[in-house]
Design an enzyme around this catalytic site. Structure first.
Site, mmCIF file in Angstrom:
data_model
loop_
_atom_site.group_PDB
_atom_site.id
_atom_site.type_symbol
_atom_site.label_atom_id
_atom_site.label_comp_id
_atom_site.label_asym_id
_atom_site.label_seq_id
_atom_site.Cartn_x
_atom_site.Cartn_y
_atom_site.Cartn_z
ATOM 1 N N ARG A 45 0.847 -1.204 0.000
ATOM 2 C CA ARG A 45 0.000 0.000 0.000
ATOM 3 C C ARG A 45 0.870 1.237 0.000
ATOM 4 O O ARG A 45 1.760 1.394 0.826
ATOM 5 C CB ARG A 45 -0.917 -0.003 1.230
ATOM 6 C CG ARG A 45 -1.660 1.320 1.498
ATOM 7 C CD ARG A 45 -2.905 1.432 0.667
ATOM 8 N NE ARG A 45 -3.518 2.745 0.721
ATOM 9 C CZ ARG A 45 -4.556 3.080 1.468
ATOM 10 N NH1 ARG A 45 -5.090 2.195 2.273
ATOM 11 N NH2 ARG A 45 -5.067 4.296 1.403
ATOM 12 N N ASP A 57 -6.875 -1.637 1.759
ATOM 13 C CA ASP A 57 -7.227 -0.550 2.673
ATOM 14 C C ASP A 57 -7.897 -1.192 3.875
ATOM 15 O O ASP A 57 -8.982 -1.773 3.740
ATOM 16 C CB ASP A 57 -8.164 0.436 1.983
ATOM 17 C CG ASP A 57 -8.529 1.633 2.853
ATOM 18 O OD1 ASP A 57 -7.816 1.889 3.849
ATOM 19 O OD2 ASP A 57 -9.516 2.308 2.542
#
Length: 125
Positions: A45, A57
């Site tokens: 990420r 996420d």
């Protein structure tokens, strides 16, 4: 599957809500969030473009009935979860009687959101 929010020119998202039973004497909300952010980083990420494409996420939505406002690092309940059908709808499957610390029910929050379900897809602008 969830329609991208904000930036529409990206792949749809797969969303899940999970419940973790933790001992609050061993795990703090800040510690859990730090661990979740580390997992995101290990999975590649990269933060930057808000609502942009990302590998993963992971958000800490709630921590029991606690209300925490630690600035940009941590807010519990998650400050935008009441506005997101892609969070509330799977939460309803997990805990249909969920009530926010302020007394709002999950059903009442879902009724306030303009969203559409088609098969396994959630559409919400």
């Amino acid at each position: 599957m969830t329609e991208p929010q904000g930036l529409k020119d990206q792949q749809w998202f797969t969303n899940q809500v999970v419940r973790l039973d933790v001992d609050p004497e061993l795990w703090s909300p800040q510690g859990i969030l730090s661990t979740l952010l580390a997992v995101e980083g290990q999975m590649g990420r990269k933060r930057g473009l808000e609502n942009g494409p990302r590998v993963i996420d992971i958000d800490l939505l709630t921590f029991g009935d606690e209300v925490i406002n630690a600035g940009d690092f941590l807010q519990v309940p998650h400050p935008r979860m009441k506005d997101r059908a892609f969070v509330l709808y799977p939460l309803k499957d997990l805990d249909p009687d969920f009530v926010f610390p302020d007394g709002d029910s999950l059903s009442a929050c879902l009724e306030k959101i303009d969203f559409k379900l088609e098969e396994n897809k959630i559409y919400q602008d």
